[in-house]
Scaffold this motif. Structure first.
Motif: not given
Length: 554
Positions: A139, A228, A240, A392
């Protein structure tokens, strides 16, 4: 009163949110409320371990990681500098020439591992590939930007000092001390800005801690940390795939159970049904009283003869199946495998879609299943996932490239390898204006290239797009496209061949004449009406000089 008990047993009336049904389904799911960064801190190690285990033991997830890389960056993110040099009195042509020089030098540096990597192993595009895999599993992405002095450069035989050292996110410690302002290894100032990162430092087998400043005194970046965020107070990212761990494990369990059941059913799919008595029946015959010995002997003789007759036959269910003879009253049957059932494919597809959505790729990209795909469904699938890919690219991949590019350009200008008016001092005063750049990735996938090309042509002709926008949509640098076309066009003209970039019917003559190569309009085949001498209704009569026109006499 009658029915009073049933009235009192009804749930109390309630309004607003969380109004449950009679089944109490909401009450079956307990939930607590915590800050997002606390949730991430508590689940980070467990989530990272599960993600790595699933990726390392699943060809599907490993392929999904490769698909994420292919969609986001392709072979590389192409540098497209966008400097604002007007304050240095640069003309548009000078700015374009300066940008071309920067792109050429960046390309050579980024694709030479000995120059760009602190370990001397990977190119910048390979580092971005590693970063995207880390972002999928952990992540977040972490790394260090270091600088080698003149002595180290001479020893290694390299010319530049800027080096990138990608650090696994596991090396960023999980220590938390709010008194010190540290949360999950990130030390913040009183206003909440990250000023130091604490990395695990292992030398000679001894574990240690090392605090690395986020920026130096001149504002150059030392630490790359990209993730993120879910909440405004987040400090670290999380895998993710974390929201879809359960679905993926359920899918693996479903597939494993289905395969094992099918194997068992395939192996034991042959049954032999016999009317012969079991062991207990023979024991019962032996227990008959002495006055019924004749009956016992007859039964034993009958079954003994049947078994003797069947002794010569064989029943083999193997690689060499053979059935020659069965005993009287026996039946041999072969059974099909009822597994998987009719619900296997819908359930499997539903679990796969959940994982694909969490990762950010299409269902077909995850499963490679295009059995029910149509042109419309593929277009809709690509259209829905493409904004996720662009996001992304802009939020994860491009910031890493931009951080590396800014420090590299700083060194190139300081070492006078890239010239700029005013020298390094002018660059230092306006670093943000000079280092601004765009990073272009691969083109959006299309289900029909011809239709996409016609759509681009239509947008250019009706003025709703530009050549730069269309080149960016294809993942190309508009300046490079124009320069390449100019060189090729001139090469065709110099060799005396017609250029494929020239449009013969594109422009009319200055005197207002017809466009070269444009066909003349064909005359109508219908003449005036013979009865009235007038042209057909709705048609304007065409008059020609005597002896000319489509009805002149020959």
């Amino acid at each position: 009163m009658p029915g009073a008990e049933s009235v009192s047993a009804r749930p109390p009336m309630q309004a607003g949110y969380l109004r449950d049904t009679r089944s109490g389904i909401i009450d079956t799911r307990s939930a607590i409320l915590r800050d997002s960064r606390d949730e991430i801190r508590m689940a980070w190690r467990r989530s990272a371990g599960l993600a790595l285990d699933l990726i390392n033991n699943s060809g599907r997830l490993r392929g999904a990681a490769d698909q994420v890389i292919a969609d986001t960056v392709g072979t590389e993110l192409v540098l497209n500098p966008q400097p604002d040099l007007r304050w240095l009195n640069y003309s548009q042509e000078e700015t374009a020439a300066w940008s071309r020089d920067v792109k050429a030098k960046w390309k050579r540096w980024a694709w030479e591992p000995r120059e760009c990597d602190a370990r001397g192993k990977f190119t910048v595009p390979q580092m971005i590939d590693v970063a995207l895999r880390w972002e999928m599993a952990f992540g977040e992405v972490t790394g260090l930007i270091t600088y080698l002095g003149a002595d180290d450069r001479r020893r290694l035989g390299i010319s530049t000092g800027t080096k990138v050292c990608m650090m696994p996110p596991t090396s960023l410690v999980q220590d938390t001390n709010e008194v010190e302002g540290m949360f999950q290894g990130v030390i913040h100032d009183p206003v909440g800005r990250a000023i130091y990162y604490r990395f695990a430092d292992r030398k000679g087998g001894i574990e240690g801690r090392k605090d690395v400043p986020a920026f130096d005194a001149d504002g150059r970046r030392f630490v790359i940390h990209v993730f993120d965020p879910m909440d405004a107070t987040d400090v670290r990212g999380i895998s993710r795939m974390a929201p879809a761990f359960r679905q993926h494990i359920q899918h693996e369990t479903l597939v494993d159970a289905t395969i094992q059941t099918q194997i068992m059913q395939t192996i034991f799919a042959a049954t032999l049904t016999s009317a012969s008595p079991s062991k207990e029946a023979f024991e019962a015959l032996e227990a008959l009283p002495d006055d019924q010995t004749d009956l016992r002997d007859e039964f034993l003789a009958y079954f003994g003869g049947s078994l003797t007759r069947a002794r010569d036959g064989q029943i083999t269910v193997s690689a060499d199946p053979r059935i020659s003879h069965l005993a009287p009253g026996e039946q041999f049957a072969l059974h099909g495998s009822p597994t998987p059932g009719p619900q296997f494919l819908p359930v499997s597809a539903s679990l796969s879609r959940d994982m694909a959505r969490a990762i950010g790729i299409t269902y077909g990209g995850l499963t490679m299943d295009h059995s029910n795909a149509t042109y419309s469904s593929v277009r809709m699938e690509n259209s829905s996932i493409w904004p996720v890919v662009l996001r992304r690219r802009e939020r994860i991949a491009a910031p890493i490239c931009q951080a590396i590019y800014e420090v590299w350009l700083d060194e190139q200008i300081a070492m006078r390898r890239i010239a700029i008016k005013g020298g390094y001092e002018a660059f230092r005063r306006h670093r943000d204006l000079v280092t601004w750049a765009l990073w272009q990735g691969p083109a959006k996938p299309t289900a029909d290239d011809l239709k996409s090309a016609k759509a681009a042509t239509e947008r250019l002709q009706n003025g709703t797009s530009s050549l730069a926008s269309e080149c960016a949509e294809l993942g190309n640098d508009p300046d490079e496209v124009m320069d390449q076309r100019r060189r090729e066009h001139q090469a065709y003209l110099d060799s005396g061949m017609p250029s494929p970039f020239a449009r013969p019917n594109a422009a009319a003559t200055e005197q207002g004449g017809e466009t070269e190569g444009e066909p003349e309009p064909k005359p109508t085949k219908r003449g005036p009406s013979s009865s009235t001498g007038k042209s057909a209704p709705g048609k304007k009569a065409i008059r020609h000089p005597p002896g000319t026109g489509p009805w002149r006499k020959i």
